[in-house]
Motif scaffolding. Structure first.
Motif, PDB file in Angstrom:
ATOM      1  N   ASP A  33       0.856  -1.189   0.000  1.00 36.48           N
ATOM      2  CA  ASP A  33       0.000   0.000   0.000  1.00 36.48           C
ATOM      3  C   ASP A  33       0.888   1.233   0.000  1.00 36.48           C
ATOM      4  OD1 ASP A  33      -2.172   1.679   0.097  1.00 36.48           O
ATOM      5  OD2 ASP A  33      -2.558   1.384   2.240  1.00 36.48           O
ATOM      6  N   VAL A  34       1.526   1.501  -1.130  1.00 33.84           N
ATOM      7  CA  VAL A  34       2.484   2.610  -1.212  1.00 33.84           C
ATOM      8  C   VAL A  34       1.867   3.884  -1.777  1.00 33.84           C
ATOM      9  CG1 VAL A  34       4.505   1.112  -1.383  1.00 33.84           C
ATOM     10  CG2 VAL A  34       3.319   1.813  -3.474  1.00 33.84           C
ATOM     11  N   ASN A  35       0.629   3.801  -2.252  1.00 30.54           N
ATOM     12  CA  ASN A  35      -0.029   5.003  -2.778  1.00 30.54           C
ATOM     13  C   ASN A  35      -1.200   5.423  -1.898  1.00 30.54           C
ATOM     14  OD1 ASN A  35      -1.645   2.820  -3.456  1.00 30.54           O
ATOM     15  ND2 ASN A  35      -2.220   3.639  -5.474  1.00 30.54           N
ATOM     16  N   ASP A  36      -1.012   5.274  -0.587  1.00 26.77           N
ATOM     17  CA  ASP A  36      -2.034   5.639   0.386  1.00 26.77           C
ATOM     18  C   ASP A  36      -2.124   7.160   0.513  1.00 26.77           C
ATOM     19  OD1 ASP A  36       0.703   5.133   1.640  1.00 26.77           O
ATOM     20  OD2 ASP A  36      -0.280   6.339   3.177  1.00 26.77           O
ATOM     21  N   ALA A  37      -3.092   7.606   1.268  1.00 24.10           N
ATOM     22  CA  ALA A  37      -3.345   9.043   1.404  1.00 24.10           C
ATOM     23  C   ALA A  37      -2.176   9.768   2.063  1.00 24.10           C
ATOM     24  CB  ALA A  37      -4.623   9.272   2.207  1.00 24.10           C
ATOM     25  N   GLY A  38      -1.549   9.137   3.064  1.00 21.40           N
ATOM     26  CA  GLY A  38      -0.429   9.773   3.738  1.00 21.40           C
ATOM     27  C   GLY A  38       0.747  10.013   2.808  1.00 21.40           C
ATOM     28  N   SER A  39       1.094   9.001   2.020  1.00 21.35           N
ATOM     29  CA  SER A  39       2.204   9.143   1.076  1.00 21.35           C
ATOM     30  C   SER A  39       1.897  10.214   0.039  1.00 21.35           C
ATOM     31  CB  SER A  39       2.488   7.805   0.384  1.00 21.35           C
ATOM     32  OG  SER A  39       2.928   6.837   1.311  1.00 21.35           O
ATOM     33  N   LYS A  40       0.667  10.227  -0.461  1.00 21.37           N
ATOM     34  CA  LYS A  40       0.299  11.228  -1.470  1.00 21.37           C
ATOM     35  C   LYS A  40       0.337  12.641  -0.892  1.00 21.37           C
ATOM     36  CE  LYS A  40      -2.185   8.389  -4.791  1.00 21.37           C
ATOM     37  NZ  LYS A  40      -3.407   8.162  -5.573  1.00 21.37           N
ATOM     38  N   LYS A  41      -0.046  12.779   0.362  1.00 19.30           N
ATOM     39  CA  LYS A  41       0.022  14.089   1.013  1.00 19.30           C
ATOM     40  C   LYS A  41       1.467  14.574   1.083  1.00 19.30           C
ATOM     41  CE  LYS A  41      -0.698  16.161   5.598  1.00 19.30           C
ATOM     42  NZ  LYS A  41      -1.251  15.916   6.959  1.00 19.30           N
ATOM     43  N   VAL A  42       2.374  13.692   1.486  1.00 16.09           N
ATOM     44  CA  VAL A  42       3.775  14.071   1.656  1.00 16.09           C
ATOM     45  C   VAL A  42       4.424  14.385   0.312  1.00 16.09           C
ATOM     46  CG1 VAL A  42       6.050  13.254   2.379  1.00 16.09           C
ATOM     47  CG2 VAL A  42       4.053  12.804   3.807  1.00 16.09           C
ATOM     48  N   LEU A  43       4.219  13.514  -0.681  1.00 12.90           N
ATOM     49  CA  LEU A  43       4.887  13.742  -1.961  1.00 12.90           C
ATOM     50  C   LEU A  43       4.331  14.978  -2.669  1.00 12.90           C
ATOM     51  CD1 LEU A  43       7.151  12.665  -3.650  1.00 12.90           C
ATOM     52  CD2 LEU A  43       5.520  11.244  -4.903  1.00 12.90           C
ATOM     53  N   SER A  44       3.037  15.232  -2.531  1.00 15.76           N
ATOM     54  CA  SER A  44       2.452  16.443  -3.092  1.00 15.76           C
ATOM     55  C   SER A  44       3.059  17.681  -2.445  1.00 15.76           C
ATOM     56  CB  SER A  44       0.940  16.432  -2.894  1.00 15.76           C
ATOM     57  OG  SER A  44       0.362  17.638  -3.341  1.00 15.76           O
ATOM     58  N   TYR A  45       3.294  17.608  -1.154  1.00 14.77           N
ATOM     59  CA  TYR A  45       3.921  18.720  -0.422  1.00 14.77           C
ATOM     60  C   TYR A  45       5.300  19.034  -0.991  1.00 14.77           C
ATOM     61  CZ  TYR A  45       6.381  20.956   3.512  1.00 14.77           C
ATOM     62  OH  TYR A  45       7.131  21.790   4.300  1.00 14.77           O
ATOM     63  N   TRP A  46       6.129  18.008  -1.143  1.00 14.25           N
ATOM     64  CA  TRP A  46       7.476  18.236  -1.654  1.00 14.25           C
ATOM     65  C   TRP A  46       7.456  18.632  -3.131  1.00 14.25           C
ATOM     66  CZ3 TRP A  46      11.601  19.052   1.219  1.00 14.25           C
ATOM     67  CH2 TRP A  46      11.579  18.617   2.547  1.00 14.25           C
ATOM     68  N   ASP A  47       6.525  18.085  -3.885  1.00 11.59           N
ATOM     69  CA  ASP A  47       6.400  18.462  -5.302  1.00 11.59           C
ATOM     70  C   ASP A  47       6.103  19.957  -5.428  1.00 11.59           C
ATOM     71  OD1 ASP A  47       6.310  18.021  -8.084  1.00 11.59           O
ATOM     72  OD2 ASP A  47       4.143  17.740  -8.035  1.00 11.59           O
ATOM     73  N   ASP A  48       5.275  20.470  -4.534  1.00 12.15           N
ATOM     74  CA  ASP A  48       4.952  21.901  -4.554  1.00 12.15           C
ATOM     75  C   ASP A  48       6.198  22.746  -4.261  1.00 12.15           C
ATOM     76  OD1 ASP A  48       2.968  24.133  -4.559  1.00 12.15           O
ATOM     77  OD2 ASP A  48       3.576  24.296  -2.461  1.00 12.15           O
ATOM     78  N   LEU A  49       6.997  22.320  -3.286  1.00 17.32           N
ATOM     79  CA  LEU A  49       8.225  23.049  -2.966  1.00 17.32           C
ATOM     80  C   LEU A  49       9.215  22.988  -4.126  1.00 17.32           C
ATOM     81  CD1 LEU A  49       8.905  22.068   0.778  1.00 17.32           C
ATOM     82  CD2 LEU A  49       7.700  24.056  -0.117  1.00 17.32           C
ATOM     83  N   VAL A  50       9.281  21.831  -4.782  1.00 21.47           N
ATOM     84  CA  VAL A  50      10.176  21.682  -5.930  1.00 21.47           C
ATOM     85  C   VAL A  50       9.753  22.608  -7.062  1.00 21.47           C
ATOM     86  CG1 VAL A  50      10.905  20.109  -7.769  1.00 21.47           C
ATOM     87  CG2 VAL A  50      10.887  19.323  -5.383  1.00 21.47           C
TER      88      VAL A  50
END
Length: 444
Positions: free
Chosen positions: A229-246
């Motif tokens: 379960d690597v595409n759960d809500a928590g992971s998506k929240k974190v990666l979206s956060y870093w994607d925005d900073l990038v």
């Protein structure tokens, strides 16, 4: 079912051997010791380990044990050692009695029947000497496949001089972290707040875990079954956060642990280094440091300051291999080599290890230890002890290196603008599910 399991075991072997691009012939684990044997009539236990200053720890053990002696060899660090171990497993000989393994690879070797379940040799007798999280990392179901040594509870190392210069408060939450990154850019600073390394592997996974991600469900008692379960809500929240900073150019995306990355850690290019407890030792050992730098440590930022979640990056263990001819003596070494305050003072002061052995972890000595690199700050008291005690443990997959490689690829595609953060994780889920079923695993 047996044929599927054998296929999975074989695939793990190939993956481990491929990590360094070659498969050297199995080496004898009974090679000449690199340390002094005090009692030549005692049972000798061969050990592979790469800890800094480990010879001093070995000498201490051998001086204090009449019946068992350690014969130590440095067979390489990390994947170099794992490749040699993998080759020895395939050959049926050449493995040591005791081997240093990072906790994240224990399942990859236990599934191949290469490690001994230490419960028969009194592992649970020392369970109380370790934190719950540390013990979970070496266990699978009721089995215990290693004894914890050092860990990587996470905190935040920051350039106080840079944040003070631009009047930026030390962030305590990820919202504040993003605001600090924007403020630093708006102030025209020459560097950025931090780096988001797409090859961070366990670092990236820890960031996801802080937001509630539980990527794998696995029990070695049911070796062909796995939950992914690597595409759960928590992971998506974190990666979206870093994607925005990038996308806003507020953080770098440099690969970790390259020469360029190491330079940027200490020359002011990054104002913050989100690090494990071994990070201070790593940082202070780098050359070309900014002579005007003022470093401090603080807790890792939280998603919810009122409900902090502690995370871990890295950690090593001692496991007994199934090729050991004297597993009882080997288990004694695994349990006792870092089982004294004297041994741990060597590990802390000479090797910058963060102990998971509670008698030293909970001691006044370790709590109050001052670190000159941080201006005398008691970083264990201020940051890392709370992080260690709050860490609940993690379940790794039996093909963790492959999973990390795929995670790296997907995160890289995201920062290159080829995929959205959600698509990257959805593709990761699909690729790991296919990989697992192709190798004979049954998805839970």
């Amino acid at each position: 079912m047996k044929s599927k399991l054998l296929a999975a075991i074989g695939l793990v072997a190939v993956t481990a051997a491929a990590l360094t691009g070659c498969s050297p012939a199995a080496e004898s684990a009974k090679a000449d010791c690199t340390n002094k044997i005090v009692n030549k009539d005692a049972t000798q236990v061969s050990v592979w380990a790469w800890y800094p200053a480990f010879e001093d720890v070995v000498d201490l053990f051998n001086k204090n044990h009449d019946d068992v002696q350690i014969c130590w060899t440095n067979a390489g660090q990390g994947n170099d050692e794992y490749t040699k171990f993998s080759t020895a497993i395939e050959a049926g000989s050449g493995a040591p009695d005791v081997i240093m393994l990072e906790s994240e690879v224990l399942s990859s070797f236990s599934i191949r029947k290469a490690l001994v379940d230490l419960t028969a040799f009194g592992a649970n007798d020392v369970k109380a000497d370790y934190t719950d999280g540390a013990w979970k990392d070496v266990s699978s179901g009721k089995a215990v496949y290693a004894i914890p040594v050092d860990g990587g509870p996470m905190g935040m190392l920051y350039r106080k001089d840079i944040l003070d210069k631009y009047k930026i408060p030390v962030p305590t939450t990820w919202d504040e972290f993003a605001a600090a990154a924007q403020a630093l850019k708006d102030a025209g600073a020459p560097g950025v707040l931090a780096d988001f390394p797409t090859n961070g592997r366990a670092y990236n996974q820890a960031l996801y875990a802080q937001a509630g991600s539980v990527p794998f469900a696995y029990d070695n008692a049911k070796p062909t079954e796995i939950g992914i379960d690597v595409n759960d809500a928590g992971s998506k929240k974190v990666l979206s956060y870093w994607d925005d900073l990038v996308k806003k150019n507020l953080v770098a995306t440099d690969d970790a642990f390259t020469a360029d990355y190491n330079t940027k850690l200490v020359d002011g290019s990054y104002a913050i280094y989100v690090a494990a407890a071994w990070g201070p030792g790593y940082l202070s050992g780098l050359s070309d440091a900014d002579s005007d730098a003022v470093w401090q440590a603080a807790p890792v930022p939280q998603w919810d300051a009122a409900n902090p979640v502690q995370i871990n990056w890295g950690g090593s263990t001692f496991a007994v291999t199934s090729q050991s001819k004297n597993q009882e003596a080997a288990a004694t070494v695994a349990k006792e080599v870092f089982g004294t305050e004297e041994a741990w003072k060597i590990g802390i002061e000479k090797a910058a290890l963060f102990p998971l052995w509670k008698p030293i972890l909970d001691s006044d000595y370790f709590r109050d230890l001052e670190y000159p690199f941080f201006g005398g700050q008691q970083i264990n008291k201020d940051v890392f002890l709370a992080a260690a005690s709050g860490y609940k443990g993690f379940t790794f997959s039996p093909f963790q290196n492959y999973a990390y490689d795929q995670l790296t690829e997907e995160q890289y595609a995201m920062v290159q603008g080829e995929k959205s953060s959600d698509q990257a994780l959805d593709d990761l889920q699909a690729s790991l599910e296919k990989y697992a079923t192709d190798q004979g695993f049954v998805l839970q």
